[in-house]
Design a protein around this motif. Sequence first.
Motif, short mmCIF file in Angstrom:
data_model
loop_
_atom_site.label_atom_id
_atom_site.label_comp_id
_atom_site.label_asym_id
_atom_site.label_seq_id
_atom_site.Cartn_x
_atom_site.Cartn_y
_atom_site.Cartn_z
N THR A 122 -4.07 45.22 44.29
CA THR A 122 -5.36 45.50 44.90
C THR A 122 -6.40 44.47 44.47
OG1 THR A 122 -5.82 47.08 43.11
CG2 THR A 122 -4.96 47.98 45.17
N ARG A 123 -6.30 43.99 43.25
CA ARG A 123 -7.23 42.95 42.79
C ARG A 123 -7.05 41.69 43.64
NH1 ARG A 123 -10.69 41.89 38.24
NH2 ARG A 123 -11.46 39.78 38.61
N ASP A 124 -5.79 41.32 43.92
CA ASP A 124 -5.53 40.13 44.75
C ASP A 124 -6.12 40.30 46.14
OD1 ASP A 124 -4.20 38.97 42.66
OD2 ASP A 124 -2.19 39.47 43.40
N MET A 125 -5.99 41.49 46.71
CA MET A 125 -6.50 41.72 48.06
C MET A 125 -8.02 41.70 48.09
SD MET A 125 -3.88 44.55 49.70
CE MET A 125 -3.77 45.61 48.26
N ILE A 126 -8.66 42.28 47.08
CA ILE A 126 -10.12 42.28 47.03
C ILE A 126 -10.65 40.87 46.86
CG2 ILE A 126 -12.12 43.04 45.67
CD1 ILE A 126 -10.51 45.61 45.05
N GLU A 127 -10.02 40.08 46.00
CA GLU A 127 -10.46 38.70 45.79
C GLU A 127 -10.27 37.88 47.07
OE1 GLU A 127 -8.41 37.27 42.37
OE2 GLU A 127 -9.90 38.10 40.97
N ASP B 187 -7.79 38.78 57.88
CA ASP B 187 -6.60 39.22 58.61
C ASP B 187 -5.84 40.27 57.79
OD1 ASP B 187 -4.58 39.14 60.70
OD2 ASP B 187 -3.33 38.16 59.20
N PRO B 188 -5.72 41.50 58.28
CA PRO B 188 -5.08 42.57 57.49
C PRO B 188 -3.62 42.28 57.16
CG PRO B 188 -5.51 43.30 59.73
CD PRO B 188 -6.20 41.99 59.58
N HIS B 189 -2.90 41.59 58.05
CA HIS B 189 -1.50 41.27 57.78
C HIS B 189 -1.38 40.28 56.62
CE1 HIS B 189 0.21 43.34 61.30
NE2 HIS B 189 -0.91 42.97 61.93
N THR B 190 -2.26 39.28 56.61
CA THR B 190 -2.26 38.31 55.51
C THR B 190 -2.62 38.99 54.19
OG1 THR B 190 -2.91 36.56 57.05
CG2 THR B 190 -3.23 36.14 54.69
N LEU B 191 -3.61 39.87 54.25
CA LEU B 191 -4.03 40.58 53.04
C LEU B 191 -2.92 41.49 52.52
CD1 LEU B 191 -7.66 41.50 54.19
CD2 LEU B 191 -7.06 39.88 52.37
N ALA B 192 -2.27 42.21 53.43
CA ALA B 192 -1.21 43.13 53.03
C ALA B 192 -0.01 42.40 52.44
CB ALA B 192 -0.78 43.99 54.21
N ALA B 193 0.18 41.14 52.83
CA ALA B 193 1.31 40.36 52.32
C ALA B 193 1.13 39.96 50.86
CB ALA B 193 1.51 39.11 53.19
N LEU B 194 -0.07 40.16 50.32
CA LEU B 194 -0.35 39.78 48.93
C LEU B 194 0.21 40.79 47.92
CD1 LEU B 194 -4.06 38.63 49.32
CD2 LEU B 194 -2.04 37.17 49.05
N VAL B 195 0.61 41.95 48.38
CA VAL B 195 1.05 43.00 47.45
C VAL B 195 2.35 42.59 46.77
CG1 VAL B 195 -0.08 44.82 48.75
CG2 VAL B 195 2.32 44.28 49.22
N ARG B 196 2.63 43.20 45.64
CA ARG B 196 3.84 42.94 44.88
C ARG B 196 4.46 44.26 44.45
NH1 ARG B 196 0.84 39.70 40.19
NH2 ARG B 196 -0.57 39.18 41.89
N SER C 8 -3.98 54.11 45.66
CA SER C 8 -4.36 55.18 44.71
C SER C 8 -5.32 54.72 43.61
CB SER C 8 -3.13 55.85 44.08
OG SER C 8 -2.52 55.01 43.12
N THR C 9 -5.30 53.44 43.27
CA THR C 9 -6.22 52.91 42.26
C THR C 9 -6.54 51.46 42.56
OG1 THR C 9 -6.56 52.46 39.91
CG2 THR C 9 -4.30 52.34 40.73
N LEU C 10 -7.74 51.04 42.16
CA LEU C 10 -8.14 49.65 42.37
C LEU C 10 -7.77 48.75 41.20
CD1 LEU C 10 -11.73 50.11 43.90
CD2 LEU C 10 -9.59 49.67 45.11
N THR C 11 -7.21 49.32 40.14
CA THR C 11 -6.99 48.55 38.92
C THR C 11 -5.67 47.81 38.90
OG1 THR C 11 -6.04 50.47 37.80
CG2 THR C 11 -8.42 50.16 37.59
N THR C 12 -4.83 47.95 39.95
CA THR C 12 -3.56 47.22 39.96
C THR C 12 -3.78 45.76 40.32
OG1 THR C 12 -3.12 47.69 42.29
CG2 THR C 12 -2.36 49.33 40.67
N LEU C 13 -2.83 44.92 39.97
CA LEU C 13 -2.93 43.49 40.27
C LEU C 13 -2.91 43.25 41.78
CD1 LEU C 13 -0.53 42.07 37.52
CD2 LEU C 13 -3.04 42.14 37.50
N LEU D 21 -6.55 47.94 55.69
CA LEU D 21 -7.31 46.71 55.50
C LEU D 21 -8.02 46.25 56.77
CD1 LEU D 21 -4.66 44.90 53.30
CD2 LEU D 21 -7.01 45.40 52.59
N THR D 22 -7.93 47.04 57.80
CA THR D 22 -8.64 46.74 59.04
C THR D 22 -10.01 47.40 58.98
OG1 THR D 22 -6.53 46.69 60.25
CG2 THR D 22 -8.57 46.89 61.55
#
Length: 283
Positions: A186-191, A199-208, A179-184, A222-223
Amino acid sequence: MAASRPQEIVDEEHERIIERVCAIDVAKESGQVCVRAPGEQRRSSRLWTVKATTGAVLELGEQLLREGVEKVTVESTSDYWRIFFYLLEGRGLDVRLVNTRDVKNVPGRPKTDKLDAVWLAKLTEKGLPRPSFVPPRQIRVLRDYTRMRVDLTRERTRHWQRLEKLLEDSLIKVPAVASTLTTLSTRDMIEALIQGERDPHTLAALVRGRMKSKHPALVEALTGRFDEHHAELAQILLDQIDALTGQIDKLTTRIDQLLTDLPPGRPPTPAMAPTRPTPTGRG
């Protein structure tokens, strides 16, 4: 029947003609100055041009003080009036700002443009121009800071929007899930995308936090086709956002200090009251 004696009605103090007045018809590079004062036989006007520079206006202020000018009227033309108003006010003169529309609609105004300053001076000596409100210097300073912060906050929002469009171009649909890019998160995934992780699974695992429950949707979002040129542009946008955030935080601290320093009983008006930026999400 004898006629009654005439009754003498003395003018009120505010109705008296002010003996020495000055009016300034403002333009971009100069001001047409008119001083009206008593002459040898009757009142007269002196008209001359003063450049809109700090030195010239300060010199004008000294001259008006020497001549005992009691009131100065400045016409509110665009933002050009500020140098005359601020500097003459700073010299201790009684300066008033008047709306151009108000003084030009008074009956009897001459049609010749170069007589505008004379006409304004004649209105001033009779106390007719209605002054516009000019906030005191502390409020003007506060307003400058709050306006700058509003501008920078809008610019930061535009950079977030550009980043979202860039992700859409790379087929990354994270904003649809987060819903927003300003959360921590989404920032981790973009970085991570910028650093080369695809790898979308690795990226999705970064969420908190609560976003962990959206893991399947994030994997799908993320694919995409995020490549090196997307990474370079995304980094530039993040750098711009971070720089603006630092400047906004600095302005916020300064605004809080200025609000604390305001004299009691003089709160800022709602239009000037600062609005804090939306805090970064923790999801």
